[in-house]
Scaffold this active site. Structure first.
Site: not given
Length: 420
Positions: A66, A229, A268
């Site tokens: 990304i 995260k 990805t």
């Protein structure tokens, strides 16, 4: 063509070479379902546009996935892009990547700076060099795409700083980077729209609480990634409050906004590493079932759409920062503790303490290593001096020996003359 064909079907009946209507209906329905699924899984497309000429964008993780797609799209629009990467400047891969990106975007303002997120010292070296500039350097956007994960079934690993790898790369180094760059962000003119983009992942929803550290006993790749995260989301919200609390000398409102962006599930290198479990057999299975990943997962370009929307959408200027963006729109956060000030304060303080501790240890190690190098250098110089002296002594000895031999040969010659 269609009218004669339909006429022949009406007059002559259904051609024998064409599959029956029911077969065509089933095939068309299947293809339509696949197309609908692909379009739906690809997500929203960014429709926002913005003049990026003259704007400075700093991005981590910009050489793959990304991040690379984001670099391409922003550079194509004329932005000056600074890629923070662990590759050295003379790395052939990085040289080829930058040259290729410049050619494809027709933009020469794409650069790279070495910043290794596995080293707090590397982050500090770059950030302090950036901040230590008068007048302050222009900085319009920071995008933190750099991340890592440990494939399921793999063992616990640590960085050279002695911190769990996923925690440091995904959270702690980004915390460190933004902490040092804070003066540069606050020093931007009031009319400059500064945006800090923090990509996240739905995995944060199942993360264990941040109140308790994740020790080796309870550690797993999934927990470590989800927790990193969640920490970035909590920190992003707290960092927005930190920026808002700053009182500008000109008494004008703060102009920097933080956006937490969920790109969705994307094909990805990180996702491939996760899906293959980091094994050859896993890669073979992944390639065999690639059609499913192509159908249900976004491409890197589509994964970058929400990030591009957060960078370029004009309506976000009227809102406060700290928003969550998904599928090119602002959405609510799925966890309440992301806005918990007590959790954010504890996380901030513990992170500061951990960085201070690890940087002291790393500085001590570098000092010891430097001392050893100096000692080795002194030993080398001492050996060279000793060898030089020994060489000089040997040369003198050889010279004296030759003189003695000459004198002896001269005496023998004289004695021979007298005898004659």
């Amino acid at each position: 063509m269609p009218i004669p064909f339909l006429t022949s079907i009406i007059l002559d009946g259904w051609p024998s070479w064409l599959p029956g209507p029911w077969t065509l209906t089933k095939a068309g329905s299947a293809l339509g379902a696949i197309a609908f699924t692909k379009i739906y899984a690809s997500g929203a497309t960014c429709t926002a546009e913005r003049k990026m000429h003259g704007r400075v964008v700093m991005i981590t993780g910009g050489t793959s996935g990304i991040g690379a797609a984001t670099v391409y799209e922003l550079a194509k629009r004329g932005a000056q892009v600074i890629i923070l990467t662990h590759h050295e400047h003379n790395d052939p891969f990085l040289v080829d990547f930058i040259d290729d990106m410049r050619d494809r975007t027709n933009n020469q303002l794409i650069y790279a700076e070495q910043v290794n997120l596995r080293s707090l010292h590397s982050v500090r070296k770059f950030a302090t060099k950036w901040v230590d500039n008068a007048p302050p350097r222009r900085l319009d956007t920071i995008i933190l795409c750099g991340a890592t994960l440990t494939p399921p079934g793999k063992d616990y690993t640590e960085t050279p700083d002695g911190v769990e790898s996923t925690w440091q790369v995904n959270y702690l180094s980004n915390f460190h980077l933004l902490g040092i760059l804070s003066p540069a962000i606050r020093a931007q003119p009031f009319d400059r729209d500064v945006r800090i983009i923090i990509p996240t992942c739905p995995a944060y929803i199942r993360s264990p609480s941040l109140d308790k550290a994740l020790d080796k006993k309870d550690w797993s790749p999934g927990k470590a990634y989800a927790r990193s995260k969640l920490a970035m989301m909590v920190f992003g919200k707290a960092y927005q409050k930190h920026l808002d609390a700053y009182k500008r000398p000109d008494q004008l409102p703060m102009n920097a906004r933080v956006f937490l962006v969920d790109p969705g599930y994307t094909r990805t290198p990180g996702m491939r590493r996760w899906a293959t479990r980091g094994t050859i057999w896993g890669l073979i299975v992944y390639l065999f079932l690639y059609a499913f990943s192509w159908l249900f997962l976004k491409s890197a370009r589509m994964g970058a759409q929400s990030i591009l929307w957060a960078v370029m959408e004009g309506s976000l200027v009227r809102d406060k920062g700290g928003k969550v963006v998904k599928e090119c729109m602002v959405v609510d956060c799925a966890r309440k503790d992301v806005d918990d000030e007590a959790v954010a304060k504890k996380l901030w303080e513990s992170s500061d303490k951990l960085i201070e501790e690890k940087e002291k240890d790393a500085a001590a190690k570098r000092a010891r290593a430097k001392k050893r190098e100096m000692e080795k250098e002194e030993e080398r110089k001492e050996r060279e001096r000793v060898e030089e002296i020994e060489s000089l002594v040997n040369t003198i000895k050889k010279g004296k020996q030759k003189e003695k031999e000459k004198s002896k040969s001269g005496k023998k010659a004289k004695n021979g003359e007298k005898t004659a």
